[in-house]
Design a protein around this motif. Structure first.
Motif: not given
Length: 397
Positions: A218-244
């Motif tokens: 939302l603050n247009a820091n897209f490189t940081q946003a990609e890194e942080q959201l990718m961390y969240a996505f990759e570390h969500c358990p596989r079965e947590s489809l809703k959170n992923k």
């Protein structure tokens, strides 16, 4: 009910925070607990007082009253009882050596947020002022202050409970659309006295990265946003489809602005089909398809809070469109009049002045290497790498 109260007494006596948390997390909507609670609510204070020391007796009695009220869908009363529960909890937590209570703190804090939402919905339905979520902020802020200001040695510090409280506050602030208050929470995590982030439970780290990633987006820091959201996505358990899927809901448009397109297979797996034609339009530089898709799904993107991010991806569409025009014309000196005519031929109406403004912006953002001759109405692009790779372009907020 008596067995639950007795088990809570044993958990307090043995300082078993996890056992106490599990008992406080009981769900009164299921039998037989609900059937035992309803007729004996008036007895809870005396029953808990016989099994637990002060103020644990008040803490448990208030929690059980909240569960009973919630089971009867009396959410305003349930919130009031949960407020009393957390207040008693805060009194215990302020004592030295109470770090064993942190798992239980997470339970009562989560409950206060959920009951606040339910109470506000009930109040709105009655036509009354819905302000319990604001009260929840006050309560959760108290939990945050108690944990973050603890001066005990790190190994027994209540600071280990701060990240869970921060995540609850993130949830409330996003719900209230009061995101400016999130900055204080992030500063606390980044501060020198905060425990090492890597040593927190993975679930808490994923939740934190998800919300911080959304803030960066939302603050247009897209490189940081990609890194942080990718961390969240990759570390969500596989079965947590809703959170992923929630992570991808914001990761896909963030990467789109960076020129990185999600695969059709990935979008299909997480039921994000609406992004597929958008990614295709960006890749092809198809401005008309991009605009039509954006207008069709405008309400969805606004609801998800990504409309302005999707709109920003139009810059990539222009870049790819003009790159194709450059390849088609086959010259580094492009007439703006010819370019406008070519755009009109593919259904994109744009006068020369508008075209010149868009090209000037692309040059400023380093998507195009070249200059515009305003007097002669020409775009002159560099003979070498006139359209730099998107990965090499540094996005400015």
């Amino acid at each position: 009910m008596e067995s639950l109260i007795a088990a809570a007494g044993r958990a307090v006596e043995t300082r078993d925070g996890r056992a106490l948390a599990a008992l406080l997390d009981a769900d009164a909507r299921t039998e037989p607990l609900a059937s035992h609670l309803r007729p004996r609510v008036a007895e809870l204070g005396a029953l808990c007082a016989r099994a637990l020391p002060e103020p644990f007796d008040e803490l448990l009695a208030s929690r059980l009253r909240a569960l009973s009220a919630a089971a009867s869908r009396q959410f305003v009363e349930a919130f009031a009882q949960q407020d009393a529960c957390v207040s008693a909890f805060h009194r215990v937590l302020q004592e030295g050596g109470a770090d064993w209570l942190l798992p239980a703190l997470h339970v009562v804090d989560r409950a206060i947020r959920r009951l606040a939402l339910q109470a506000d919905a009930q109040l709105r339905a009655r036509g009354e002022k819905a302000d319990r979520l604001h009260d929840a902020v006050r309560i959760l802020t108290r939990s945050f202050t108690i944990t973050i200001t603890d001066r005990a040695p790190l190994e027994v510090s209540k600071k280990w409970g701060a990240l869970a409280v921060i995540n609850e506050l993130f949830r409330v602030y996003f719900r209230m659309n009061n995101l400016r208050l999130c900055a204080n929470l992030i500063r606390a995590v980044d501060g020198t006295g905060f425990p090492p982030f890597e040593q927190f439970p993975m679930a808490q780290k994923v939740t934190y990265k998800y919300y911080v990633g959304r803030l960066s987006m939302l603050n247009a820091n897209f490189t940081q946003a990609e890194e942080q959201l990718m961390y969240a996505f990759e570390h969500c358990p596989r079965e947590s489809l809703k959170n992923k899927r929630l992570c991808l809901m914001y990761l896909v448009p963030t990467r789109l602005v960076l020129g990185k397109l999600a695969s059709v297979r990935l979008l299909a797996k997480y039921a994000l089909h609406h992004y597929a034609p958008l990614c295709a339009a960006v890749s092809k530089g198809d401005l008309r398809a991009f605009n039509e898709h954006k207008e069709t799904h405008q309400s969805l993107y606004i609801q998800q809070g990504v409309y302005l991010i999707v709109e920003r991806a139009k810059t990539i569409v222009y870049r790819n469109l003009f790159r194709q025009l450059h390849a088609l014309i086959g010259s580094n000196k492009l007439s703006l009049v010819q370019m406008a005519a070519a755009l009109s031929a593919v259904g994109v109406e744009m006068d020369v002045d508008e075209l010149e403004c868009i090209l000037a912006n692309l040059i400023y953002l380093n998507y195009v290497k070249g200059y515009i001759s305003h007097q002669k109405r020409f775009l002159v692009v560099s003979a070498k790498d006139p359209f730099p790779a998107l990965s090499a372009v540094a996005l400015a907020p």
